[in-house]
Design an enzyme around this catalytic site. Sequence first.
Site, PDB file in Angstrom:
ATOM      1  N   ASP A  27       0.823  -1.215   0.000  1.00  0.00           N
ATOM      2  CA  ASP A  27       0.000   0.000   0.000  1.00  0.00           C
ATOM      3  C   ASP A  27       0.854   1.261   0.000  1.00  0.00           C
ATOM      4  OD1 ASP A  27       0.742  -0.909   2.593  1.00  0.00           O
ATOM      5  OD2 ASP A  27      -0.710   0.442   3.531  1.00  0.00           O
TER       6      ASP A  27
ATOM      7  N   GLU B 276      -0.732  -2.024   5.271  1.00  0.00           N
ATOM      8  CA  GLU B 276       0.198  -1.967   6.407  1.00  0.00           C
ATOM      9  C   GLU B 276       0.172  -0.605   7.079  1.00  0.00           C
ATOM     10  OE1 GLU B 276       3.578  -1.041   8.759  1.00  0.00           O
ATOM     11  OE2 GLU B 276       3.306  -0.171   6.773  1.00  0.00           O
TER      12      GLU B 276
END
Length: 389
Positions: free
Chosen positions: A79, A137
């Site tokens: 991400d 995350e």
Amino acid sequence: MRKPIHELVEAQYDFVVAMRRYFRTFPEIGGQEYGTQKKILSELKAIGLEPRQAAGTGVIVEINGSKPGKTVAIRADIDALPIQDEINQPYCSQHAGLCHACGHDGHAAMLLGIAKVFKAIQAELAGTIRLIFQPSEEQFPGGALDMIADGAMHGVDAVIGAHLWQPLEVGTMGITYGPMMASPDQFTITVQGCGGHGSMPYQTVDPIHVGAQIVLALKTITGSNLSANDLAVLSMGVFKAGDAFNIIPDSAVLQGTVRTFSQSARETIFACIDRICTGICSASGATYTLESCHGFPPVVNNPQVAGVVATVGKEVLGESQVVELSPAMVGEDFAYYQQQVPGCFMFIGIGNKAKGITYPHHHPKFDMDEQALAHGVEVMVSAALGLLK
């Protein structure tokens, strides 16, 4: 096997760089990595693997050896961050307000390179390599728990992961044999006072004054209430109150973070925060609410797994290029995988002052020396092979 692995990694270097630049160009934040997932699935299928979607926007794939053996997992987060990209490069983000300013683009690219290397030596493998492309995350509660719930750790014997790390120069690797990264907790204190005219403070309960006293008192907690052996940080990030210079507001909002490595230190700090707020607000005639959000557990490396990783790191990069680090106070949800099986997290250096690659993580001009991508692929492939044995 060292020379063949090095040659395989070198053969995939241009591919890994191209993937990293693709992900940097088209970043997506946690839970919305649909294009990223599609690209990962496509690249894995193109080399003859059978990946599956996991935890919404994640991907899991296995490379099964020709002989039975252990299962080693390698994890990468995928991400991006809600930051406007400001690098002057052709791979600058094309998605407004989004940027891979932490290195996850490189993590995803390295794991694709690792997939190609293991696919090339699949016939020689004894055991299974499981690759985990994890979303979210950067956002609490993190994507690791969802990946675990979707079977990411089922049957795994050991897990490794890496973070491309700007504070380390390219060509170096950092590791610990125990605590590596802290628990990243956050808190919000809302002080409720009584507003009024700035010329008549005696008619008010000034939440700015109360909040300022709280901030100063909070900064004494770690030095006065914890042992010198306890690694801990308390920092303030937000103090918001009022909209006009001559109006005392009704309330103030304070937000901060607590970083610890032990549950006892965490409990002590939050108890002290509550006690300080109670005392100062009571003495001032204000009230308060305290909201806390506990983040990931601390990342604690298994000494045996870390030993294998350090050994191959020295073989790949050189004896002096693998350094034992002091624990970092940043957080990582890789910790959840380590709660399931023995694991090790490492830092791969990407800084290069000569090239002007000096901007820190989460900065809009963050970038990396891409030679580090080859280092990360070779170290993790070699470490996984060592752990299979």
